[in-house]
Design an enzyme around this catalytic site. Structure first.
Site, PDB file in Angstrom:
ATOM      1  N   ASP A 221     -10.503  -9.624   8.691  1.00 61.13           N
ATOM      2  CA  ASP A 221     -11.108  -8.341   9.055  1.00 61.13           C
ATOM      3  C   ASP A 221     -10.090  -7.354   9.618  1.00 61.13           C
ATOM      4  O   ASP A 221     -10.407  -6.185   9.797  1.00 61.13           O
ATOM      5  CB  ASP A 221     -12.209  -8.550  10.105  1.00 61.13           C
ATOM      6  CG  ASP A 221     -13.309  -9.468   9.614  1.00 61.13           C
ATOM      7  OD1 ASP A 221     -13.671  -9.351   8.428  1.00 61.13           O
ATOM      8  OD2 ASP A 221     -13.793 -10.293  10.404  1.00 61.13           O
TER       9      ASP A 221
ATOM     10  N   CYS B 205      24.561   7.778 -21.873  1.00 59.36           N
ATOM     11  CA  CYS B 205      23.541   7.783 -20.809  1.00 59.36           C
ATOM     12  C   CYS B 205      23.704   9.015 -19.936  1.00 59.36           C
ATOM     13  O   CYS B 205      22.721   9.682 -19.570  1.00 59.36           O
ATOM     14  CB  CYS B 205      23.664   6.516 -19.952  1.00 59.36           C
ATOM     15  SG  CYS B 205      23.342   4.978 -20.825  1.00 59.36           S
TER      16      CYS B 205
ATOM     17  N   CYS C 112       3.905  18.785  18.788  1.00 61.53           N
ATOM     18  CA  CYS C 112       5.107  17.949  18.753  1.00 61.53           C
ATOM     19  C   CYS C 112       5.207  17.239  17.406  1.00 61.53           C
ATOM     20  O   CYS C 112       6.281  17.161  16.800  1.00 61.53           O
ATOM     21  CB  CYS C 112       5.085  16.913  19.875  1.00 61.53           C
ATOM     22  SG  CYS C 112       5.014  17.595  21.544  1.00 61.53           S
TER      23      CYS C 112
ATOM     24  N   ASP D 190     -19.010  -7.506   9.527  1.00 61.69           N
ATOM     25  CA  ASP D 190     -18.628  -8.713   8.813  1.00 61.69           C
ATOM     26  C   ASP D 190     -19.753  -9.726   9.039  1.00 61.69           C
ATOM     27  O   ASP D 190     -20.516  -9.604   9.997  1.00 61.69           O
ATOM     28  CB  ASP D 190     -17.305  -9.246   9.370  1.00 61.69           C
ATOM     29  CG  ASP D 190     -16.961 -10.608   8.806  1.00 61.69           C
ATOM     30  OD1 ASP D 190     -16.912 -10.742   7.575  1.00 61.69           O
ATOM     31  OD2 ASP D 190     -16.747 -11.545   9.601  1.00 61.69           O
TER      32      ASP D 190
ATOM     33  N   ASP E 232     -14.516 -10.414  13.291  1.00 63.24           N
ATOM     34  CA  ASP E 232     -13.941 -11.390  14.205  1.00 63.24           C
ATOM     35  C   ASP E 232     -12.745 -12.122  13.636  1.00 63.24           C
ATOM     36  O   ASP E 232     -12.069 -12.846  14.351  1.00 63.24           O
ATOM     37  CB  ASP E 232     -14.990 -12.440  14.595  1.00 63.24           C
ATOM     38  CG  ASP E 232     -15.229 -13.445  13.477  1.00 63.24           C
ATOM     39  OD1 ASP E 232     -15.379 -13.005  12.324  1.00 63.24           O
ATOM     40  OD2 ASP E 232     -15.256 -14.649  13.764  1.00 63.24           O
TER      41      ASP E 232
ATOM     42  N   CYS F 122      26.905   4.016 -20.053  1.00 57.47           N
ATOM     43  CA  CYS F 122      27.901   4.613 -20.950  1.00 57.47           C
ATOM     44  C   CYS F 122      27.814   6.134 -20.879  1.00 57.47           C
ATOM     45  O   CYS F 122      26.943   6.703 -20.222  1.00 57.47           O
ATOM     46  CB  CYS F 122      27.687   4.147 -22.395  1.00 57.47           C
ATOM     47  SG  CYS F 122      26.035   4.553 -23.021  1.00 57.47           S
TER      48      CYS F 122
ATOM     49  N   CYS G 234       1.672  16.061  22.074  1.00 56.61           N
ATOM     50  CA  CYS G 234       0.544  16.776  21.479  1.00 56.61           C
ATOM     51  C   CYS G 234       0.779  16.968  19.985  1.00 56.61           C
ATOM     52  O   CYS G 234       1.819  16.588  19.450  1.00 56.61           O
ATOM     53  CB  CYS G 234       0.360  18.137  22.158  1.00 56.61           C
ATOM     54  SG  CYS G 234       1.805  19.205  22.011  1.00 56.61           S
TER      55      CYS G 234
END
Length: 780
Positions: free
Chosen positions: A676, A18, A84, A478, A672, A15, A81
């Site tokens: 992980d 607002c 860039c 782990d 593994d 409205c 590099c």
């Protein structure tokens, strides 16, 4: 501060009041000159300094309205590099509506957070710098690009060989030199077809006021090529030419670029492997029927049917059924987890022996698997590119060489009046400065180092990993499948004759605990049983000569009212060691347990020596695991590891890695499993055990073939030796250039001798790199 017109989308206005509240809130922000809010267009037009945008967004949200943000991922090619990267980030941040832009050189990508910015504007901003960009979603198959690059490199090698082979033949006194016109033709094709990318990159660097390796290549090869043409024009068939020097440099450097691009493309493999865990379809109960629907058509609250052995399609809560579920991708625990009504399950996990009906609780980006994928993506994108020493020095080296060449020409011309001699000496300066040895210094050592690694079962994804690993000061392991075998074994059996009965009940079962029992009972005569019955989430039931027997967990014993007092003390002792328990009893209420079995995941034979080898290198060793505290503490104690954390989720492992990296400490993660993958990507160096999943290996920078954790220390040792060779090579390459440039400027080197000196420097660099082949792992 210069004012700009900021167009900010706003959602939630209903409205005129607002609009008034919003205008008042924005106008109160420092730096705002004017504001106009449109209810129909759902946007605010603000005249303010760009620096005021964050404060304006805070004011809008505090008022209770929403500012929608968009996140774009761009694929960018042509960067070589750090300068860039800086230029691309600066250009993207200048696009109206962009809140933040982050560019990754290794991933060749950019993540942009923006308010209403169109992707076309972002792509155009990158294009103005000479790079090419596209939305990541438009990147499909890179096979064509790979094939084109490979074909171009092969063509370059074919063109260079006729120029190089006659030079080698001349050492034995044979004259096989090609006609000058043919040398010029071959060199021209290499210089301007295969070498075009160096000219483009050099031009971009010059526009940015910077120097890089590509600029050195373009300058050095152009000097040799141009001087050869000039000599040919002046002296005809008697001219001394240097076409092979320019062509060889271009082909060698293109070879290094090809290897680097190949390694970078592999970074997407971890994401593809994770996405492959998502089932494409799910069985859904709707209106009394079971339908097979695409995952994208599921809704929250749907009832999904999961059959035995299937991969679970969604994150949800079990409404009906019991089963054991392999959730190794989340916890890393080798044993299946027993699930019953009310428990939650994770999409991508594998259902065991029971039928489940699951209520959908999360979809799309909110699923656990999607969040793991996001963790891997962000961890990979956040890795800072390595500042190679060559690129740093090149920024100073290039203008110095140009100035020295110019001063050489002017000095000789003004001092002697012989401008042609001055020009020849100036060209000698440029030829001797051509970075052939400089270009070989790093790739020569990298090729030898990675080849050695492959010989000793250490696969290194790229040069960055090999260079970075020498700085490792902390290694995080782990537990399950890395330091342990990854499958349980029976470590204790209580009760006379219990093992034979338990093995007979488990005959034919593929459950990990069943396999452990059958292995322990191998060679024993097992009785014939009947009436086998699976009790999902609890155990098994069978009959022997009409007597019903139970084999299962403590919950099964409780359900039948089985008395376990006879083995209570032993059970407590095993639980304190972190072991998994199973009970044998007669299926009769009030009966006493007949046996108790304790299972444990055994340590790898080389685990202790792997940890001690790292500690001898002065490296701090830490244990991370999703397993319960008792099991983790037991493993840490046996291996001499004083620091450990247990019951960790994938995100918590990645967070732990990030915390360890604070202060610039270089951290390696060894794992593994799928669980992980985020931690492997978040670490400075991810190291995957080859017996693990493809996801772990794709997310890792180094993969150890086989299951020998001692190779972690070997990989670090190889990295240290290789980096030492790189530094030695760079020292000799720069020394050759510095001495050579001084002699050329003094007139002591003709272009022909300068070319020979350049070749000699290359030979010294390659020879030094080859000496690395004498390295052997300590365990050998």
């Amino acid at each position: 501060m210069k004012n700009e017109t900021l167009m900010i989308p706003v959602r939630g206005m209903s409205c005129a009041s607002c609009v008034a509240r919003l205008e008042k809130a924005i106008a109160a922000v420092d730096g705002v000159e004017a504001v106009a809010v449109s209810l129909a267009a759902e946007q605010a037009q603000v005249e303010a300094a760009a620096q005021s945008l964050p404060a304006i967004l805070v004011a809008i949200r505090k008022t209770g309205f929403e500012v929608p943000e968009h996140e774009f991922e761009l694929k960018i090619s042509g960067m070589s590099c750090a300068s860039c990267v800086a230029r691309v980030e600066k250009a993207l941040n200048r696009v109206p509506g962009v809140l933040e832009a982050s560019v990754s050189l290794p991933a060749e990508s950019a993540r942009v957070r923006a308010l209403g910015a169109e992707p076309e504007a972002l792509i155009a901003a990158v294009g103005t710098l000479g790079f090419s960009a596209s939305l990541a979603s438009e990147q499909t198959d890179e096979t064509d690009t790979t094939q084109r690059e490979t074909q171009e490199l092969a063509a370059g090698i074919a063109l260079v060989l006729p120029l190089v082979l006659p030079m080698l033949a001349s050492l034995s006194g044979r004259d096989l030199m090609l006609a000058h016109w043919l040398q010029a033709l071959l060199a021209t094709l290499v210089q301007f077809a295969l070498g075009a990318r160096f000219y483009r990159s050099a031009w971009n660097a010059l526009r940015a006021g910077a120097g890089n390796m590509d600029l050195l290549v373009a300058l050095g090869t152009s000097a040799a090529y141009g001087f050869s043409l000039w000599q040919w024009w002046l002296h005809g068939e008697h001219a001394q030419l240097y076409f092979e020097a320019s062509a060889v440099v271009i082909v060698l450097v293109r070879l290094g670029k090809w290897l680097e691009a190949r390694a970078r493309r592999q970074t997407l493999s971890a994401i593809r492997a994770l996405q492959a865990l998502r089932p494409d379809f799910a069985r859904v109960e709707r209106e009394g029927r079971v339908l097979e629907l695409p995952i994208a058509e599921l809704r929250l609250g749907d009832r999904v049917v999961i059959l035995p052995g299937e991969r679970i399609a969604v994150d949800g809560r079990i409404l009906d059924g019991e089963s054991s579920v392999d959730e190794a991708l989340i916890s890393g625990e080798s044993l299946p987890v027993e699930k019953r009504v009310g428990d939650t399950v994770t999409g991508g996990a594998i259902n065991g022996e029971g039928r489940l009906v699951v209520e959908v609780l999360a979809l799309g980006a909110e699923t656990v698997l999607a969040r793991i994928i996001s963790l891997v993506e962000h961890a990979q994108a956040a890795k800072a590119p390595i500042q190679h020493l060559v690129d740093k020095v090149a920024a100073i080296f290039v203008p110095v060489v140009l100035i020295l060449a110019l001063l050489t020409w002017l000095g000789w011309g003004l001092a002697t009046g012989n401008w042609e001699a001055g020009l020849i000496n100036a060209v000698s300066v440029l030829v001797i400065a051509c970075p052939c040895a400089l270009g070989l210094a790093t790739p020569a050592a990298i090729i030898v180092g990675t080849g050695l690694g492959a010989r000793y079962a250490i696969l290194i994804k790229d040069a960055e990993a090999l260079e970075r690993a020498h700085r490792i000061r902390v290694v995080v392991f782990d537990k399950t499948g890395t330091l342990t075998e990854g499958h349980p074994r029976l470590v204790a059996s209580h009760g006379e004759g219990a093992l034979v009965l338990a093995a007979a009940i488990q005959r034919g079962s593929s459950h990990p605990l069943a396999r452990a029992l059958l292995e322990a009972a191998e060679g024993l005569a097992l009785p014939e049983l009947s009436a086998y019955q699976s009790l999902p989430g609890r155990g098994m039931k069978a009959e022997m000569d009409g007597k019903p027997l139970l084999l299962g967990n403590a919950r099964l014993m409780e359900e039948w009212g089985i008395g376990c007092e006879a083995f209570a003390e032993a059970a407590r002792a095993h639980q304190s060691e972190g072991r998994t328990l199973a009970w044998l009893a007669e299926a009769r209420a009030g009966s006493a347990a007949l046996g108790l079995f304790a299972f444990e995941d055994s340590l790898r034979a080389q685990a202790a020596s792997a940890v001690s080898a790292l500690q001898e290198q002065g490296i701090r060793v830490i244990l991370f695991s999703g397993d319960h505290p008792g099991a983790v503490a037991r493993v840490a104690e046996r291996l001499g590891i004083t620091e450990f954390r247990s019951a960790l989720l994938p995100a918590e492992k990645a967070e732990g890695i990030a915390k360890l990296r604070e202060g610039g400490v270089c951290v390696a993660m060894v794992g593994d499993g799928i669980n992980d993958a985020p931690a492997l990507a978040a670490a400075d160096v991810g190291i995957a055990i080859g017996g693990g999943t493809d996801v772990a290996m794709h997310a890792a920078a180094i993969t150890l073939l086989g299951n020998d954790p001692r190779r972690v220390a070997s990989a670090i040792s190889l990295s240290r030796r290789t980096v030492a060779k790189i530094r030695q090579n760079l020292f000799w390459a720069f020394l050759f250039n510095v001495i050579g440039i001084a002699l050329a400027a003094a007139g002591a080197l003709s272009p022909m001798i300068a070319g020979a000196a350049m070749a000699a420097s290359s030979v010294s660099v390659v020879t030094n790199a080859l000496m690395l082949r004498r390295w052997k792992p300590k365990e050998k």
